[in-house]
Enzyme design. Structure first.
Site, mmCIF file in Angstrom:
data_model
loop_
_atom_site.group_PDB
_atom_site.id
_atom_site.type_symbol
_atom_site.label_atom_id
_atom_site.label_comp_id
_atom_site.label_asym_id
_atom_site.label_seq_id
_atom_site.Cartn_x
_atom_site.Cartn_y
_atom_site.Cartn_z
ATOM 1 N N HIS A 1 -44.211 -10.101 -14.766
ATOM 2 C CA HIS A 1 -42.983 -10.862 -14.500
ATOM 3 C C HIS A 1 -43.154 -12.370 -14.565
ATOM 4 O O HIS A 1 -42.224 -13.099 -14.215
ATOM 5 C CB HIS A 1 -42.430 -10.529 -13.115
ATOM 6 C CG HIS A 1 -41.938 -9.138 -12.975
ATOM 7 N ND1 HIS A 1 -40.632 -8.771 -13.186
ATOM 8 C CD2 HIS A 1 -42.593 -8.006 -12.637
ATOM 9 C CE1 HIS A 1 -40.494 -7.472 -12.974
ATOM 10 N NE2 HIS A 1 -41.675 -6.986 -12.639
ATOM 11 N N LYS B 1 -25.662 -11.509 -14.161
ATOM 12 C CA LYS B 1 -24.632 -11.254 -13.145
ATOM 13 C C LYS B 1 -23.455 -12.218 -13.332
ATOM 14 O O LYS B 1 -22.280 -11.843 -13.205
ATOM 15 C CB LYS B 1 -25.216 -11.442 -11.738
ATOM 16 C CG LYS B 1 -26.284 -10.419 -11.398
ATOM 17 C CD LYS B 1 -27.146 -10.816 -10.203
ATOM 18 C CE LYS B 1 -28.407 -9.967 -10.167
ATOM 19 N NZ LYS B 1 -29.454 -10.462 -9.261
ATOM 20 N N THR C 1 -32.081 -12.922 -14.084
ATOM 21 C CA THR C 1 -31.121 -11.822 -13.943
ATOM 22 C C THR C 1 -29.800 -12.366 -13.400
ATOM 23 O O THR C 1 -28.741 -11.770 -13.634
ATOM 24 C CB THR C 1 -31.659 -10.718 -12.999
ATOM 25 O OG1 THR C 1 -32.244 -11.341 -11.865
ATOM 26 C CG2 THR C 1 -32.688 -9.856 -13.704
ATOM 27 N N LYS D 1 -30.541 -19.895 -7.499
ATOM 28 C CA LYS D 1 -31.818 -19.244 -7.793
ATOM 29 C C LYS D 1 -32.868 -19.908 -6.918
ATOM 30 O O LYS D 1 -32.568 -20.905 -6.249
ATOM 31 C CB LYS D 1 -32.194 -19.407 -9.267
ATOM 32 C CG LYS D 1 -32.034 -20.851 -9.768
ATOM 33 C CD LYS D 1 -32.279 -20.968 -11.258
ATOM 34 C CE LYS D 1 -31.119 -20.529 -12.107
ATOM 35 N NZ LYS D 1 -31.396 -19.418 -12.994
ATOM 36 N N ARG D 2 -34.089 -19.382 -6.895
ATOM 37 C CA ARG D 2 -35.143 -20.052 -6.141
ATOM 38 C C ARG D 2 -35.291 -21.495 -6.615
ATOM 39 O O ARG D 2 -35.013 -21.809 -7.783
ATOM 40 C CB ARG D 2 -36.479 -19.321 -6.335
ATOM 41 C CG ARG D 2 -36.628 -18.096 -5.483
ATOM 42 C CD ARG D 2 -36.622 -18.427 -4.010
ATOM 43 N NE ARG D 2 -37.883 -18.964 -3.571
ATOM 44 C CZ ARG D 2 -38.665 -18.436 -2.650
ATOM 45 N NH1 ARG D 2 -38.304 -17.306 -2.045
ATOM 46 N NH2 ARG D 2 -39.790 -19.001 -2.286
ATOM 47 N N LYS E 1 -37.375 -24.362 -13.116
ATOM 48 C CA LYS E 1 -35.964 -23.972 -13.249
ATOM 49 C C LYS E 1 -35.054 -25.190 -13.395
ATOM 50 O O LYS E 1 -33.895 -25.084 -13.721
ATOM 51 C CB LYS E 1 -35.532 -23.127 -12.053
ATOM 52 C CG LYS E 1 -36.252 -21.771 -11.973
ATOM 53 C CD LYS E 1 -35.830 -21.000 -10.741
ATOM 54 C CE LYS E 1 -36.668 -19.766 -10.461
ATOM 55 N NZ LYS E 1 -36.306 -18.591 -11.282
#
Ligand code: 26V
Length: 795
Positions: free
Chosen positions: A350, A647, A643, A536-537, A542
């Protein structure tokens, strides 16, 4: 249903001596949790009998994390009794939604990896596949985040207090786990045996969480292990008045399942983490082997009947543990045990972030798990010898499992599994071409891809009942049963009334979120503004910082260049791992921007920034249906899949993203006109990195970057960190925010323009919803079933 309501009434009477008229909400909650759990347990009984009879192959899904989300609504929904329960409660003066609010989120995970595991449990159960999840019953899940003066603070999450009513304790299936001690080789009449002495025993107690499927007879189980001292406390010490010493060993034993590690970004070789890993893998493997032996009287056919799936490397000790059990407890030879082992395990990777790839130092590992260490070392010796024997020009520096006194867990998994997969096409390609290229050469065909998927029943069916109901009536297909049929929506692309209806539903969800925002932050947001969402985290890769930089740019333009942009609300939600200083600084920066804008009447007419604290599954369920723009802006090559992107798309948000992870597949699904793509590609990132990235050059050579960063510095009031972050961007910028800034800005401008063309935006949104079928976890898990596990439905 009648029996269900009767059972609730009976529970209230027996447990609390209350009739429903006198019950409190808290009592109703407890009754609903317990009755639902027991109803599922009863269904499970019939299902498991069918499964045993059929003697079919089963999957065991090993994961340190399952981010299950609230269970009550999911279970009532899946059982098809939600509206009846709602009516029954309202007849008696209760509101079901308020009862749902009482349940804590079981936060048994950090982020994407844990949520994926839960989406897969749900999807596989809905499709009637036999799967059991194994993990740890953490007493404290992911911390509760509170933002105080812009800084994140962490508080313990005591979820079991109210969450325990969903669990079933299986005292009959306890197992013992052994730590420390010494192993000795001993010759007996049966040959060489391993004797394990002076070890410290710990007991693993099993607790089962029932996993329901949608309109099906299947009920699977997530088994969570809790640690307990073997033998309680020391009576002699207690009698001598040494109270704290007498319970010390008990406390040490119980510390193993005390807490979820709240970091997903680095592997700082902690002793307790190794213990957690071995604790739950050993408990699970012992149980799997025992059950199998009971059913078949042999372990020779283990690999025909069992697949053990390893979710990232965290459960990789399953591998040497199976070898140990086969050899030390069932007297298999090494060769025979190895033959079984390598046909039993499949592994999913992952992450390729070097800091997150697990490594354990031999010095730390060996004393805790002496026998397991010997087995890993032997696997490594035999692997290295095999490499030399096949004469391949292979690079053992890169491939050996133990290297520089470190055990590399990904290498152990690759060598010992029959299948290795990545989680998006791009990620799997990078694994093959780059991260594990030598392995890919010596094991042709072992590496595959399964692009992630999401449980659409939760993320659309439950989180967005308004949209679900509308699409159900419009399409007249059961897309909740089979999400691929949602593509029928494409027929309505030119139907303005459909576009308007979709827009109205989005508005309803935005109003609901605005109420939540008002209640939780005091901020009033304009529901006609663009809801631009990044949830998100918090991680540098990111690039929440890139998003923040764009907001600073807008602020400057509004203030000094009379820009009057279309109103926008920037919504963030993110937890940072507790020791990640830069991540916490980014949260502080976002909160400072929010505050400054809120104080400025000129600016807050146009833009607002909202940071919602304590990001978790139930909060995601509120934000996602209300989003217009989905920010997926990681540096290309870094996000394995994502993910949240799926969504948001499913709920009609348009993606603003880099060509990274599953964004690439979203792009392919919707076409270039229905997505906003910017930035360097993953190859360009690698090239630039190799040439040597210097963010200062971007600062010097671009007037917008320079002006934005210079302006950023003027915002610093001493209590904020604008200067500090500006320095960081100009001098380091490890994830190349500045390199992508202008291209990001261009797409942001295009978004603003497009949004104002309500028909065009609506059509794009419709195309996104209609093409989200491939991102269902049903599709993803079907690929695991066919390509990797080779299992069948329980009929
Ligand atoms: C790593 C570590 C490192 C040691 C400390 C504890 C800890 C806990 C978790 C992790 C996992 C990091 C990997 C991860 O979460 N990957 C995410 O997996 C998602 C599901 O496949 C995927 O969508 C995300 O892109 C990926 O970042």
């Amino acid at each position: 249903m009648d029996s269900f309501t009767k059972a609730i009434k009976r529970y209230l009477e027996k447990r609390f001596g209350n009739s429903i008229e006198d019950a409190s909400e808290r009592q109703i909650y407890q009754a609903l949790m317990v009755i639902t759990r027991d109803k599922l347990a009863e269904k499970r009984y019939h299902y498991i009998n069918k499964l045993k009879e059929s003697e079919q192959k089963r999957v065991y899904y090993m994961s340190m994390e399952f981010l299950v989300g609230k269970t009550l609504r999911n279970n009532l929904y899946n059982l098809g009794i939600e509206s009846e329960v709602k009516n029954f409660l309202s007849e008696n003066g209760f509101v079901l939604d308020k009862i749902y609010d009482i349940e804590p989120d079981p936060g048994l995970g950090n982020g994407g990896l844990g949520r994926l595991a839960s989406c897969y449990m749900d999807a596989l159960t809905s499709q009637e596949y036999p799967i059991t999840g194994f993990s740890i019953l953490y007493e404290f899940g992911i911390f509760k985040q509170v933002i105080s003066n812009g800084w994140q603070q962490e508080f313990p999450d005591n979820w079991l207090d109210l969450g325990k009513y969903g669990l079933i304790y299986r005292s009959d299936e306890e197992v013992e786990i052994k730590f420390y001690g010494e192993t000795k080789e001993q010759w007996t009449s049966d040959g060489l045996r391993i004797k394990y002495e002076d070890y410290t025993p710990i007991i693993a107690e099993p607790y089962d969480l029932m996993i329901s499927g949608y309109e099906t007879d299947a009920v699977n189980v997530l088994r969570l292990w809790k640690s307990k001292a073997s033998g309680g406390f020391n009576m002699r010490l207690f009698e001598q008045g040494e109270y704290s010493k007498s319970v010390e060993s008990k406390a040490i034993a119980e510390s193993i399942s005390k807490l979820l590690y709240p970091a997903d970004d680095n592997n700082k070789g902690k002793e307790l983490r190794i213990k957690q890993q071995y604790f739950f893998t050993s408990a699970s493997l012992q149980q799997i082997v025992k059950m199998h032996y009971k059913a078949y009287n042999t372990l020779d056919n283990l690999a025909e009947k069992v697949v053990i799936h390893i979710n990232d490397t965290h459960p990789s000790l399953c591998i040497p543990e199976l070898m140990r059990i086969l050899m030390d407890e069932y007297e298999y030879s090494w060769d025979k045990a190895w033959e079984i082992t390598i046909k039993t395990f499949a592994y999913t990777n992952h992450t390729i972030m070097a800091e997150a790839l697990e490594k354990w130092s031999v010095d730390l590992f060996r004393p805790i798990l002496p026998r397991i260490y010997t087995i890993i070392s032997e696997i490594n010796n035999r692997f290295c010898k095999w490499c030399k024997d096949i004469g391949a020009s292979v690079d053992l520096e890169e491939m050996s499992i133990i290297h520089n006194d470190m055990i590399r867990m990904a290498n152990l998994c690759i060598v010992s599994s029959y299948s290795v997969n990545g989680v998006s096409k791009l990620h799997s390609d990078i694994l093959k071409k780059d991260t594990f290229k030598s392995f890919n050469r010596i094991y042709p065909g072992k590496f595959t891809n399964v692009t992630n998927g999401i449980a659409h029943r939760r993320w659309l069916g439950q989180a967005n009942p308004e949209l679900t109901k509308y699409l159900n009536e419009l399409l007249e297909v059961d897309f909740i049963k089979d999400l691929s049929s949602i593509e029928n929506l494409l027929e309505y692309k030119s139907d303005e009334s459909v576009i308007n209806n979709l827009e109205n539903i989005k508005k309803i969800k935005k109003v609901q979120l605005a109420e939540y925002i008002k209640k939780n932050t005091g901020l009033t947001v304009d529901t006609n503004s663009i809801f631009d969402v990044q949830i998100k985290r918090l991680h540098e890769y990111k690039r929440q910082l890139l998003n923040a930089l764009h907001i600073i740019y807008l602020y400057k333009e509004i203030k000094y260049n009379a820009l009057k942009p279309y109103p926008r609300t920037f919504i963030f939600s993110a937890k940072a791992s507790s020791g990640y200083v830069m991540a916490k600084n980014i949260i502080k920066l976002i909160c400072s921007i929010s505050e400054i804008i809120e104080m400025d009447p000129e600016v807050r007419k146009y833009i607002k920034v909202v940071f919602l604290e304590d990001y978790r599954v139930s909060l995601a369920e509120k934000i996602i249906p209300a989003a217009d723009v989905s920010e997926q802006i990681s540096q290309a090559g870094k996000e394995a899949s994502g993910t949240g992107n799926m969504k948001l798309m499913l709920n009609g948000a348009l993606t603003l993203g880099t060509m990274d992870g599953a964004n690439v597949e979203i792009y392919n699904a919707v076409g270039k006109d229905n997505i906003f793509i910017f930035g360097l590609s993953s190859e360009e990132v690698s090239d630039l990195s190799e040439r040597g990235y210097r963010s200062e050059e971007f600062y010097q050579n671009s007037s917008v970057i320079k002006e934005t960063i210079d302006f950023m510095r003027t915002l610093d009031n001493g209590d904020s960190n604008f200067n500090y972050m500006a320095d960081y961007l100009v001098s380091r910028d490890p994830y190349m925010c500045l390199a992508d800034f202008e291209s990001y800005l261009e797409q942001q401008k295009l978004i603003e323009k497009t949004y104002q063309d309500r028909i065009k935006w609506g059509q794009m949104s419709l195309v996104n919803i209609a093409n989200s079928g491939i991102f269902s976890a049903d599709r993803a898990t079907s690929e695991y079933v066919k390509e990797i596990w080779n299992i069948k439905k329980v009929k």
